[in-house]
Write an enzyme that holds these catalytic residues in place. Structure first.
Site, PDB file in Angstrom:
ATOM      1  N   HIS A   1       0.942  -1.240   0.297  1.00  0.00           N
ATOM      2  CA  HIS A   1      -0.091  -0.124   0.060  1.00  0.00           C
ATOM      3  C   HIS A   1       0.868   1.325   0.122  1.00  0.00           C
ATOM      4  O   HIS A   1       1.782   1.362   0.798  1.00  0.00           O
ATOM      5  CB  HIS A   1      -0.722  -0.003   1.116  1.00  0.00           C
ATOM      6  CG  HIS A   1      -1.857  -0.934   0.984  1.00  0.00           C
ATOM      7  ND1 HIS A   1      -2.316  -1.808   2.184  1.00  0.00           N
ATOM      8  CD2 HIS A   1      -2.724  -1.598   0.241  1.00  0.00           C
ATOM      9  CE1 HIS A   1      -3.265  -2.835   1.849  1.00  0.00           C
ATOM     10  NE2 HIS A   1      -3.462  -2.608   0.663  1.00  0.00           N
TER      11      HIS A   1
ATOM     12  N   HIS B   1       2.974  -3.759   6.607  1.00  0.00           N
ATOM     13  CA  HIS B   1       1.821  -2.822   6.530  1.00  0.00           C
ATOM     14  C   HIS B   1       1.719  -1.868   7.660  1.00  0.00           C
ATOM     15  O   HIS B   1       2.182  -2.178   8.849  1.00  0.00           O
ATOM     16  CB  HIS B   1       0.762  -3.576   6.371  1.00  0.00           C
ATOM     17  CG  HIS B   1       0.632  -4.344   5.026  1.00  0.00           C
ATOM     18  ND1 HIS B   1      -0.484  -3.655   4.069  1.00  0.00           N
ATOM     19  CD2 HIS B   1       1.001  -5.499   4.438  1.00  0.00           C
ATOM     20  CE1 HIS B   1      -0.315  -4.532   3.108  1.00  0.00           C
ATOM     21  NE2 HIS B   1       0.446  -5.489   3.242  1.00  0.00           N
TER      22      HIS B   1
ATOM     23  N   GLU C   1       1.781  -5.842  10.591  1.00  0.00           N
ATOM     24  CA  GLU C   1       0.828  -4.609  10.545  1.00  0.00           C
ATOM     25  C   GLU C   1       1.171  -3.901  11.966  1.00  0.00           C
ATOM     26  O   GLU C   1       1.051  -4.243  12.968  1.00  0.00           O
ATOM     27  CB  GLU C   1      -0.547  -5.169  10.688  1.00  0.00           C
ATOM     28  CG  GLU C   1      -1.640  -4.379  10.600  1.00  0.00           C
ATOM     29  CD  GLU C   1      -1.800  -3.639   9.293  1.00  0.00           C
ATOM     30  OE1 GLU C   1      -1.469  -2.737   8.820  1.00  0.00           O
ATOM     31  OE2 GLU C   1      -2.194  -4.756   8.195  1.00  0.00           O
TER      32      GLU C   1
ATOM     33  N   GLU D   1       1.536   3.485   3.261  1.00  0.00           N
ATOM     34  CA  GLU D   1       2.048   2.994   4.421  1.00  0.00           C
ATOM     35  C   GLU D   1       3.343   3.211   4.422  1.00  0.00           C
ATOM     36  O   GLU D   1       4.159   2.261   3.763  1.00  0.00           O
ATOM     37  CB  GLU D   1       1.379   1.673   4.546  1.00  0.00           C
ATOM     38  CG  GLU D   1      -0.007   1.670   4.617  1.00  0.00           C
ATOM     39  CD  GLU D   1      -0.750   0.295   4.698  1.00  0.00           C
ATOM     40  OE1 GLU D   1      -1.832   0.341   4.502  1.00  0.00           O
ATOM     41  OE2 GLU D   1      -0.081  -0.759   4.745  1.00  0.00           O
TER      42      GLU D   1
END
EC number: 3.5.1.15
Lengths: 296, 296
Positions: free
Chosen positions: B14, B106, B167, B17
């Site tokens: 992404h 992420h 994450e 990010e």
């Protein structure tokens, strides 16, 4: 003293700062929430196209388009340059504004809490700052960089006779936080209450002095000769908006783990620390001076 | 037991990010930081075009493009659908992967701390989770929704024989926080250490049981019949990722100030609370079950 008759509350000047967009929408459905007896209050959705695309702006930052020279130059024709001219017709013109007060609603990803940004330091603004901080002790007063005169100011709020920004964070772009929305709503209410009392010449006794932070400068992240970043905002500074930075304090950490320290001789106070919107231009934070506004 | 020979660390799946993008860049300049004797470790920048435009994606979410049917359908030709096919060639193919392990980096705007997301619950994954949480007690183990088989999984990490996501949040989009970057770097290091020890058959004694959170469902914000939002995530829930929600707890607050409460009968644990990237589809949060992984 001339009364404040017409007030505009503006949301969505930056399309991905959600609190103002949602508050404007709420107040359009429930206008009694922002009504005050001596005022005509209207709401304005400044950049609906950018909000529709979930971006800060389409072509250029709308909140930098309101200098007299930009407004007079019709060859500047991108979306925000055009939108600025339309908003200036609606809220201004600066020479004889339709709006006595413009309240422009903003969010920041920085931990600035509820901040009231003043464009000038005249008695009206000082009284406003004193009233708002009396009602809302967590509010911070931020004095924008002094401009030669308001006609050259680039901010949307400079279209009004008076103009303020409400800047509340931390809130990521495209997110709506309950706490942030409530702080913005409260501060807007205190400003409207102030104006009503000001018009009625019925203000309570105000403090003689108000703490404020005066914009000095912005500093960039350290870059190499290719313009690539070498460091991040230091974790000692991150989230500590308005807390002092002294000579020798670490302010950046390189990716290889070394500290870079503040070299200035004077204690300064940071704000807009690591603000997401300023990443394009590698700004790390604004530096402010702590000052006191003296009321007559 | 077959050894893990090839590992890919993927950043920028992404584009907004930032932690993974900057770590990949750092490791490309200093590959010794991710080198381990028994492994070949490479870095992959998954969506450079989206990062260049400071967006999550150009045309479609790259991390939803890796199902067998999508990968086989060459009429799906937008940027991310094409990029997915290229990455599948590089990291996969799923039938016989080039990569024994894919680590996909992420960020989230939610307060999830350092989270390790596992795609499956086989012995390798359980041992990995046990090792990482032993080395890094603040780490949270998140079990993805079970898929029928990995060939249909939509995540990039499913290209490898094994695949995990790191994450880490809270971090606003387009921002780089020192604390978040360091947590991501630490967790990546622990995973590489684990794989090295696993290959050497030299793992320390691991706990017999590991707490984990199993994805159950996602819930949306309350909407009216025009699809407009009526409420926000409640401030009691905001920032309280992985904290229990019981029947009757307020989870939303309407713009007019009313609470909306959780109606489910079972205690659940939220994550991705008020994640900025999920605002397009009005997702409010994911709901998880607390479970325990049992090691043999």
């Amino acid at each position: 003293m001339s009364k404040i008759n017409n007030v505009a509350i503006v949301g969505g000047t930056h399309g991905n700062e959600f609190s103002g967009v949602y508050l404007i929408n709420k107040w359009q459905q429930h206008p009694q929430l922002i009504a005050r007896p001596s005022l005509k209050v209207e709401t304005v959705f400044a950049n609906p196209k950018a909000h529709g695309e979930n971006k800060r702006y389409i072509d250029a930052d709308l909140n930098r388009q309101f200098s007299a020279s930009n407004l007079a130059d019709f060859s500047l024709a991108n979306y925000e340059q055009s939108r600025a001219k339309a908003l200036h017709q609606q809220l201004g013109p600066k020479s004889k504004p339709n709006m006595d007060l413009v309240i422009d609603l903003h969010n920041t990803t920085s931990n600035m809490g509820p901040t009231l940004i003043l464009l000038e330091q005249t008695p009206f603004y000082k009284q406003l700052a004193a009233y708002v901080t009396m009602q809302m002790p967590e509010a911070v007063v931020f004095l924008d960089e002094p401009e030669e005169d308001m006609s050259n100011h680039r901010f949307l709020a400079s279209c009004g006779k008076y103009g303020v920004l409400i800047e509340v964070g931390p809130q990521p772009q495209s997110v709506l936080r309950q706490d942030v929305l409530e702080q913005m709503e409260q501060m807007t209410g205190h400003i409207l209450d102030f104006v009503e009392l000001y018009n009625q010449q019925d203000l309570p006794e105000l403090p003689k002095q108000v703490e404020a932070f005066l914009y000095l400068d912005s500093i960039k992240l350290p870059l190499n000769d290719k313009g690539e970043r070498l460091a991040m905002v230091h974790s000692n500074v991150q989230d500590n908006d308005y807390q002092p930075i002294n000579t020798g304090d670490p302010i950046f950490r390189t990716f290889m783990g070394e500290d870079i320290c503040y070299q200035g001789e004077k204690t300064v106070y940071p704000a807009f620390i690591n603000e997401a919107a300023y990443y394009d231009n590698d700004l790390a934070m604004s530096l402010l001076d702590k000052v006191y506004l003296e009321l007559e």
